[in-house]
Design a protein around this motif. Structure first.
Motif, PDB file in Angstrom:
ATOM      1  N   TYR A  10       1.184  -1.274   0.053  1.00 14.11           N
ATOM      2  CA  TYR A  10       0.177  -0.123  -0.145  1.00 14.11           C
ATOM      3  C   TYR A  10       1.025   1.347   0.130  1.00 14.11           C
ATOM      4  CZ  TYR A  10      -3.787  -2.889   0.750  1.00 14.11           C
ATOM      5  OH  TYR A  10      -5.129  -4.231   1.026  1.00 14.11           O
ATOM      6  N   GLU A 185      -6.732   6.582  11.266  1.00 10.59           N
ATOM      7  CA  GLU A 185      -7.491   6.582  10.006  1.00 10.59           C
ATOM      8  C   GLU A 185      -6.726   5.808   8.750  1.00 10.59           C
ATOM      9  OE1 GLU A 185      -9.894   9.976   6.973  1.00 10.59           O
ATOM     10  OE2 GLU A 185      -8.583  10.517   8.725  1.00 10.59           O
ATOM     11  N   SER A 188      -7.065   2.074   9.150  1.00 12.57           N
ATOM     12  CA  SER A 188      -8.165   1.865   9.192  1.00 12.57           C
ATOM     13  C   SER A 188      -8.994   1.588   7.898  1.00 12.57           C
ATOM     14  CB  SER A 188      -9.301   2.782   9.878  1.00 12.57           C
ATOM     15  OG  SER A 188      -9.505   2.898  11.153  1.00 12.57           O
ATOM     16  N   ALA A 189      -8.033   2.677   6.724  1.00 13.93           N
ATOM     17  CA  ALA A 189      -8.531   2.281   5.283  1.00 13.93           C
ATOM     18  C   ALA A 189      -7.504   1.202   4.985  1.00 13.93           C
ATOM     19  CB  ALA A 189      -7.960   3.513   4.893  1.00 13.93           C
ATOM     20  N   LEU A 191      -7.208  -1.555   7.019  1.00 10.78           N
ATOM     21  CA  LEU A 191      -7.746  -3.093   7.437  1.00 10.78           C
ATOM     22  C   LEU A 191      -9.321  -3.116   6.367  1.00 10.78           C
ATOM     23  CD1 LEU A 191      -7.007  -1.770  10.840  1.00 10.78           C
ATOM     24  CD2 LEU A 191      -6.903  -4.453   9.334  1.00 10.78           C
ATOM     25  N   ARG A 192     -10.000  -1.422   6.469  1.00 11.86           N
ATOM     26  CA  ARG A 192     -11.353  -2.395   5.243  1.00 11.86           C
ATOM     27  C   ARG A 192     -11.019  -2.538   4.139  1.00 11.86           C
ATOM     28  NH1 ARG A 192     -12.316   2.632   8.173  1.00 11.86           N
ATOM     29  NH2 ARG A 192     -11.673   3.662   7.242  1.00 11.86           N
ATOM     30  N   LYS A 193      -9.604  -2.322   3.198  1.00  8.12           N
ATOM     31  CA  LYS A 193      -9.610  -3.150   2.032  1.00  8.12           C
ATOM     32  C   LYS A 193      -8.846  -4.321   2.084  1.00  8.12           C
ATOM     33  CE  LYS A 193      -7.093   1.451   0.374  1.00  8.12           C
ATOM     34  NZ  LYS A 193      -6.289   2.131  -0.390  1.00  8.12           N
ATOM     35  N   GLU A 194      -8.357  -4.458   3.135  1.00  6.17           N
ATOM     36  CA  GLU A 194      -7.663  -5.943   3.679  1.00  6.17           C
ATOM     37  C   GLU A 194      -9.391  -6.920   3.578  1.00  6.17           C
ATOM     38  OE1 GLU A 194      -4.919  -7.982   3.432  1.00  6.17           O
ATOM     39  OE2 GLU A 194      -4.456  -6.072   2.224  1.00  6.17           O
ATOM     40  N   LYS A 195     -10.705  -6.173   3.556  1.00  5.11           N
ATOM     41  CA  LYS A 195     -11.762  -6.887   4.204  1.00  5.11           C
ATOM     42  C   LYS A 195     -11.648  -7.125   5.560  1.00  5.11           C
ATOM     43  CE  LYS A 195     -12.887  -7.330  -0.707  1.00  5.11           C
ATOM     44  NZ  LYS A 195     -13.475  -7.927  -1.834  1.00  5.11           N
ATOM     45  N   GLU A 197     -12.261  -6.902   9.695  1.00  6.47           N
ATOM     46  CA  GLU A 197     -12.978  -6.799  10.875  1.00  6.47           C
ATOM     47  C   GLU A 197     -11.937  -6.397  12.019  1.00  6.47           C
ATOM     48  OE1 GLU A 197     -16.598  -9.005  11.925  1.00  6.47           O
ATOM     49  OE2 GLU A 197     -17.399  -9.443  10.504  1.00  6.47           O
ATOM     50  N   GLU A 200     -12.054  -0.559  16.637  1.00  8.36           N
ATOM     51  CA  GLU A 200     -11.122   0.977  16.937  1.00  8.36           C
ATOM     52  C   GLU A 200     -10.245   0.897  17.731  1.00  8.36           C
ATOM     53  OE1 GLU A 200     -12.155   5.846  16.517  1.00  8.36           O
ATOM     54  OE2 GLU A 200     -14.410   3.718  16.337  1.00  8.36           O
ATOM     55  N   ARG A 231     -11.320 -11.430  13.680  1.00  8.68           N
ATOM     56  CA  ARG A 231     -11.416 -10.461  13.447  1.00  8.68           C
ATOM     57  C   ARG A 231     -10.155  -9.571  14.729  1.00  8.68           C
ATOM     58  NH1 ARG A 231     -16.006  -6.656  15.471  1.00  8.68           N
ATOM     59  NH2 ARG A 231     -15.641  -5.268  17.382  1.00  8.68           N
TER      60      ARG A 231
END
Length: 582
Positions: A10, A185, A188-189, A191-195, A197, A200, A231
């Motif tokens: 990334y 932030e 977190s972005a 982790l969301r790209k890695e799908k 859960e 915070e 998770r």
């Protein structure tokens, strides 16, 4: 297939994808859009904040087939070659292994040729502070008058090692640490790209542990995800990274509140056995003390600014009222002061244990004899009772029925004049609302109220035996008074004086005439503070300092001393140099 780390996978490819560093991105993007790059740039800052990444993006923006433009397209052949590190006109040099003057000379020879494929010939020198002084000197002329279409980009973590002659020829940009919110932030972005859960609190914990470095944050995230699981939780993150959990901090603050030294020592041993990162533990302890102090002072109104998870916010909100504001403030400051020493100590575990024991016993570290005597005090200092002047000449009369004790010293009785009220009666009818001072004892902390007319009341009392001549204690008392927000002389004015303190006279001799004027201005404050200290009302005398004497006068004085005459006569010597020691 080779696994790529999250930091490599990334890595930003445009200015917009870089986290933070908005000012640097705006300047370089505009330079690329207007096709007006400088001859040399110096990018400095801590590790992992994007220096080399932004240098590569800037190189792509200058050599992109669609240039000039504010961003590289990352699709043309020029951009792809630079991304792969295979562009002939974009050279990345490691300053640590190419730091000699011969390397600088070969670089100067290469600079003379025009770009072969791109629009600009760009040299990115990483860790440039490792270049030798001779190598820097070899580049001076080139940096001052570089060939057309050539740009240097120096990246370094230690800009102070650069010669001033080099810095003055570069546009210098300082990269700042990423804030905890911005880094949270960014993680977190990812982790969301890695799908994946996640909680915070886990992302915020990783950002806090990374201390503003994006690369460190990505490496720690890679380490936390290596354990697997569906998770990413805060508890799992603490376990993988070897960080102390909320349960440990809860037990620690319980021990600190109860002043339980045995529990503190046991917790220190467990921290060592569990392999907790001591440096980060002290950082988190300082952060928790800060949060508790702000909650103690501001209540729930400061919770939004602390950005705490719900469970930690509830825990600290319940814990804050159990400590005094003074205790939390002093513990916070002690932890910050000890942080570097603990990390660099040869025995960090012992240094940490000493810090925690000091925090537990902090309320008992305030000497009672430095506090002013107060009528409302629930603790009586163990001082000998004052003796009135009339009683000193009179013979002692034994009283076997009521023997005096040290725990309850007798005070002289002052009878009010006719038609006037006793000071105690006025104090009871008009309670003062002034702030209170915490007093440490073996029992829970008591408070001592300070009345407004304390200075007048204390001036009428006789001096406390054993304290009236302790000038060092008086200086420390003045410092404590100033810390509590009450008027007192400046401690630095008092510590540089020659002091002659008798029963009823205090003679002060400063070292310089300017200090004498400052003392004269603070005469009233000094008299009031002496009364509050319990020294009575001694007569103040300020003695002017003796003017410095010349060397000739000193030689003449010492040559006439009788004890030196035999030595000078036997040796047939004379004094040629003499210095007055102050």
């Amino acid at each position: 297939m080779k696994h790529l780390s999250l930091a490599a996978r990334y890595r930003p490819q445009t200015f917009a994808q870089v986290a933070g560093q908005d000012m640097v991105k705006a300047v370089l993007s505009r330079a690329a859009a207007e096709d007006r790059p400088a001859a040399a740039y110096l990018l400095s800052g801590t590790r992992g904040v994007g220096k080399t990444t932004i240098a590569r993006i800037f190189a792509k923006a200058l050599n992109c087939e669609h240039a000039p433009g504010p961003e590289p397209c990352n699709e043309c052949a020029q951009c792809r070659k630079i991304t792969q590190g295979a562009h002939v006109d974009v050279t990345e040099i490691d300053g640590a292994s190419n730091n000699s003057v011969e390397d600088a000379r070969s670089l100067r020879e290469t600079i003379g040729y025009a770009p072969m494929e791109g629009r600009y010939k760009i040299f990115i020198i990483d860790e440039a502070h490792m270049l030798t002084r001779n190598a820097f000197n070899a580049l001076l002329k080139t940096l001052e008058e570089p060939p057309e279409r050539v740009t240097f980009i120096f990246a370094t973590t230690e800009a102070h090692k650069f010669p001033v002659t080099i810095v003055s020829r570069c546009q210098h940009f300082v990269f700042r640490h990423l804030s905890e919110d911005a880094l949270t932030e960014h993680l977190s972005a990812v982790l969301r790209k890695e799908k994946m859960e996640f909680e915070e609190g886990a992302a915020r914990l990783l950002a806090r542990r990374a201390a503003g470095s994006v690369r460190d944050g990505m490496s720690l995230l890679d380490q936390a995800l290596a354990l697997g699981g569906a998770r990413l939780t805060t508890a799992m993150t603490r376990e993988v990274l070897g960080l102390a959990g909320q349960e440990l901090f809860s037990r620690l603050f319980e021990a600190l509140h109860g002043r339980d030294c045995a529990a503190v020592a046991d917790l220190s041993r467990r921290i060592l056995q569990q392999g907790v990162d001591i440096g980060f533990f002290v950082r988190e302890l300082a952060g928790n003390l800060r949060n508790l102090f702000l909650l103690r002072q501001g209540g729930a109104a400061v919770l939004p600014s602390l950005h705490l998870p719900a469970d930690e916010a509830a825990f600290q909100q319940d814990l804050a009222p159990r400590f005094s504001a003074g205790h939390l403030h002093a513990a916070w400051q002690m932890t910050l002061d000890a942080q570097r020493g603990i990390v660099q100590s040869p025995e960090p575990a012992a240094a940490l244990e000493l810090l925690l024991l000091n925090l537990a016993l902090l309320p008992q570290l305030l000497p009672l004899e430095y506090l002013p005597q107060q009528k409302a005090a629930s603790v009586t200092p163990t001082l000998p009772p004052p003796v009135p002047p009339a009683a000193q000449a009179a013979p002692a009369v034994p009283q076997p029925d009521t023997p005096p004790t040290q725990d309850a010293p007798q005070q002289p009785v002052q009878r009010p004049a006719a038609g006037s009220r006793a000071p105690e009666a006025e104090a009871e009818q008009k309670p003062d609302s002034a702030p209170t001072i915490p007093v440490a004892t073996g029992t829970p902390a008591a408070t001592v109220a300070r009345p407004k007319n304390e200075a007048k009341a204390e001036a009428a009392r006789p001096a406390r035996p054993g304290l009236q001549r302790d000038w060092q204690a008086f200086c420390e008392f003045c410092a404590a008074e100033q810390a509590a927000g009450r008027p007192a002389p400046q401690p630095h004015l008092l510590r540089g004086l020659d002091v002659d303190w008798q029963e009823d006279r205090l003679r002060l001799t400063p070292k310089a005439q300017t200090l004498l004027h400052q003392l004269e201005k603070q005469r009233d404050t000094l008299e009031t503070t002496l009364a509050a200290f319990g020294a009575g009302a001694p007569r103040l005398e300020f003695i002017a300092p003796r003017p410095p004497r010349g060397e000739a006068e000193l030689i003449e004085e010492f040559s006439k001393k009788p004890e030196l005459q035999p030595c000078l006569e036997v040796l047939q010597a004379s004094i040629v140099h003499c210095t007055e020691i102050k």
